[in-house]
Enzyme design. Sequence first.
Site, mmCIF file in Angstrom:
data_model
loop_
_atom_site.group_PDB
_atom_site.id
_atom_site.type_symbol
_atom_site.label_atom_id
_atom_site.label_comp_id
_atom_site.label_asym_id
_atom_site.label_seq_id
_atom_site.Cartn_x
_atom_site.Cartn_y
_atom_site.Cartn_z
ATOM 1 N N TYR A 192 -124.518 -61.932 -22.659
ATOM 2 C CA TYR A 192 -123.328 -62.498 -22.020
ATOM 3 C C TYR A 192 -122.290 -62.859 -23.070
ATOM 4 C CZ TYR A 192 -126.022 -62.782 -17.690
ATOM 5 O OH TYR A 192 -126.752 -62.466 -16.580
ATOM 6 N N ASN A 245 -119.409 -58.993 -9.680
ATOM 7 C CA ASN A 245 -119.041 -57.584 -9.907
ATOM 8 C C ASN A 245 -118.958 -56.833 -8.573
ATOM 9 O OD1 ASN A 245 -118.815 -54.939 -10.700
ATOM 10 N ND2 ASN A 245 -120.831 -54.812 -11.693
ATOM 11 N N CYS A 275 -123.456 -53.986 -14.805
ATOM 12 C CA CYS A 275 -123.683 -55.391 -15.154
ATOM 13 C C CYS A 275 -125.170 -55.671 -15.348
ATOM 14 C CB CYS A 275 -123.075 -56.312 -14.105
ATOM 15 S SG CYS A 275 -123.671 -56.020 -12.435
ATOM 16 N N HIS A 276 -126.023 -54.752 -14.865
ATOM 17 C CA HIS A 276 -127.464 -54.950 -15.082
ATOM 18 C C HIS A 276 -127.825 -54.806 -16.558
ATOM 19 C CE1 HIS A 276 -126.875 -50.606 -14.334
ATOM 20 N NE2 HIS A 276 -127.844 -50.436 -15.214
ATOM 21 N N GLU A 318 -133.565 -46.757 -16.884
ATOM 22 C CA GLU A 318 -132.773 -46.318 -18.029
ATOM 23 C C GLU A 318 -133.567 -46.374 -19.332
ATOM 24 O OE1 GLU A 318 -129.080 -48.456 -18.133
ATOM 25 O OE2 GLU A 318 -128.571 -47.936 -16.065
#
Lengths: 216, 180
Positions: free
Chosen positions: A154, A177, A185-186, A212
């Site tokens: 963050y 978001n 944003c993950h 991912e």
Amino acid sequence: MTDKREERDREHDLEQLTASLRGAADPAPAEWERIRHELTTRATAQGLVDVAFERHDSPLGPLLIAATTDGLVRLGLPSEDEDEILDELARRISARVLLTPRESLTRARRQLDEYFDGGRREFDVALDWRLTTGFRREVLRATAQIPYGRTASYAQVATRAGRPKAARAAGTALATNPLPILVPCHRVLRTGGALGDYRGGTQAKARLLSLEGGTG
Amino acid sequence: MARDRPASRTGEEPAATRLPPFERVVERHGPTVLRFCAARVGADRAEDCFQETMLSALRAYDTLRDAGATRSWLLSIAARKAIDAHRARAGAPEPVGDPAILDAPSHDAAPDRRLAGAALWASVRELPAKQREAVALRFAGELTHREIAEAMQISEAAARRNVFEGVSRLRALVAEDDAR
């Protein structure tokens, strides 16, 4: 006596008549679907749809995606309430919201499928940022730059958005978001690597990250 | 005292922000509009009437002042479209009912009642203009007498009278048919 009976008969007649009138002309569901589809097609062709949306199945559950003529404006995660999303779109953009296909939606849906299959690492779709403004928008734009498979904290995102001390505000920006997954944003975690919150629930966040390969 | 309050209206939101997404209007009221169109112009022309009504409504949606009056607003548009359709086809015979909408297979109502309904609506179209309008708004559009009055721009008493006289005359028409 006869009068009363006649009156009863007449009332009975009237009831039957009105029941027949009421039962007359409801469309069958398939017919209604066709007619509805025709309506939204014509509305789109006449430029009357300010926000088009569709539902899309994903491994996370059903997603809602909405687009203006400028691009994708909202992606709703399974944890979110569809009615609330549509109300928000009507309030903040335009009440001319319709469930109807649009090229940008079709394109986004195909790319989402590819992403969830592991074959796509970046989304190539136009985004409409109008649901987020100011610092929040800057945070999301910075977040959009985090590559597939990588994460940031963050504080790092806040720094990249121009306010190094605003990690908490950055968290708020990410929590609201309007375009999750597409604006990843993950990929933003707590300093030290703890998962942190996610609009779609921490489970969904963990799932996207493991897809991912970012969490090892 | 209330009247001493400053005359400020700043708390009011613009009307457009209070309207629900149009999608919900289609879901909630679309079938009623289609039913009303079928009642007024016959099932074979109902879809045109419906499409024109909904597209006009979508175009003018932000002029709708009261979201609570959506159905009567839609039906007043549909009523105008129905009149246009009649004018456009002035002289052409009124169609009697078409299987596409009235007799669709998965319909809830029993088949005999459906057929009775289609024939009945053909009889409704033989009523004087105001009566058939009022009867269609009442039974196909499911409006209250007050809403009918608004949609037809007549008094509530006149709306009630037109419905009543329409149904009474309809009963006489049906009795005539049965006697034949």
